[in-house]
Design an enzyme around this catalytic site. Structure first.
Site, PDB file in Angstrom:
ATOM      1  N   LYS A  50       1.806   4.101   7.687  1.00 36.80           N
ATOM      2  CA  LYS A  50       1.108   4.881   6.668  1.00 36.80           C
ATOM      3  C   LYS A  50       1.494   6.393   6.928  1.00 36.80           C
ATOM      4  O   LYS A  50       2.086   6.886   7.512  1.00 36.80           O
ATOM      5  CB  LYS A  50      -0.585   4.831   6.974  1.00 36.80           C
ATOM      6  CG  LYS A  50      -0.968   3.399   6.822  1.00 36.80           C
ATOM      7  CD  LYS A  50      -1.189   3.338   5.188  1.00 36.80           C
ATOM      8  CE  LYS A  50      -1.749   1.773   5.111  1.00 36.80           C
ATOM      9  NZ  LYS A  50      -1.074   0.784   5.220  1.00 36.80           N
ATOM     10  N   SER A  66       0.873  -1.272  -0.081  1.00 32.63           N
ATOM     11  CA  SER A  66       0.045  -0.088   0.002  1.00 32.63           C
ATOM     12  C   SER A  66       0.753   1.252   0.177  1.00 32.63           C
ATOM     13  O   SER A  66       0.413   2.236  -0.197  1.00 32.63           O
ATOM     14  CB  SER A  66      -0.990  -0.146   1.050  1.00 32.63           C
ATOM     15  OG  SER A  66      -0.247   0.464   2.322  1.00 32.63           O
TER      16      SER A  66
END
Length: 233
Positions: free
Chosen positions: A192, A154
């Site tokens: 993230k 991701s």
């Protein structure tokens, strides 16, 4: 001579490379220049590449290199970013070996490898104090550091691939836009980009196939900030 937008984009990319070690995403460039679509960014990058100010590495995600910068007279000057690009380090067999051979007397620091962290769906980071990696001391700042193995894809547009080893500076605060290790609800850990939105925190992936996760700020604990990356081939 560059147009105003070309010059603005080049400065933004160069600053982003200096701060993070990797090039900005098209969305970040679009927002920085206040453009409505990514097509304008594509045209500006192509123009900068044709003029010899930028170089694209087409085999890597988000891999722009600033080759030179215009000075105040409009003449091109070499870029220190291009001369000293962010280069991952190969770690074969768990032993850190820089891509560019270090000096024999270069100091190194042993960091604990705490297991895998999700760059996809959150998973629990597994602490294993018996495993360590050795990193050049000069790539570390003040404070405590540790290493984690990335699991998932991701964050590929941030140049972080599945299987990479990320170096994290232990910290409980981070600025908007930084890539962090976030602990959610005391049990899920993920890697993230952090964005603060009022009383919530957005944990953004760097892959359009994944959705941003928005969580109340009181459910998120920052456990560290990304400061380096090693790659295992």
């Amino acid at each position: 001579m560059l147009t105003r937008k070309q010059h603005q984009l080049l400065l933004f990319i160069d600053d982003h490379l200096r701060r993070t070690g990797f090039s900005p995403s098209f969305d970040e460039m679009k927002d920085a220049l206040d453009l409505r679509s990514k097509s304008g960014i594509h045209r500006l990058i192509s123009a900068l590449e044709e003029r010899g100010f930028l170089r694209r590495h087409h085999h890597r995600a988000r891999a722009l290199e600033v080759v030179r910068m215009p000075n105040q007279t409009g003449l091109a000057t070499p870029s220190t970013t291009a001369a000293d690009p962010f280069v991952p380090t190969i770690i074969p067999g768990g032993r850190a070996v820089p891509v560019a051979a270090p000096r024999a007397d270069a100091p190194a620091t042993s960091l604990p490898l705490f297991g895998k962290i999700a760059a996809g769906l959150p998973i629990e980071a597994l602490r294993d104090a018996n495993t360590h990696v050795h990193v050049p001391t000069d790539m570390l700042s003040a404070g405590d550091h540790y290493a984690l193995v990335v699991s998932g894809d991701s964050m590929i547009e941030a140049g972080i691939l599945d299987g990479d080893i990320v170096i994290i500076r232990q910290d409980d605060v981070a600025e908007t836009g930084q890539i962090v290790v976030a602990l959610i609800d005391g049990q899920e850990v993920t890697l993230k980009r952090l964005r603060r939105r009022g009383s919530t925190i957005a944990l953004e992936p760097a892959n359009p196939n994944y959705e941003t996760r928005i969580v109340p700020a009181d459910r998120v604990q920052i456990q560290g900030r990304l400061v380096g990356l090693f790659r295992q081939y």
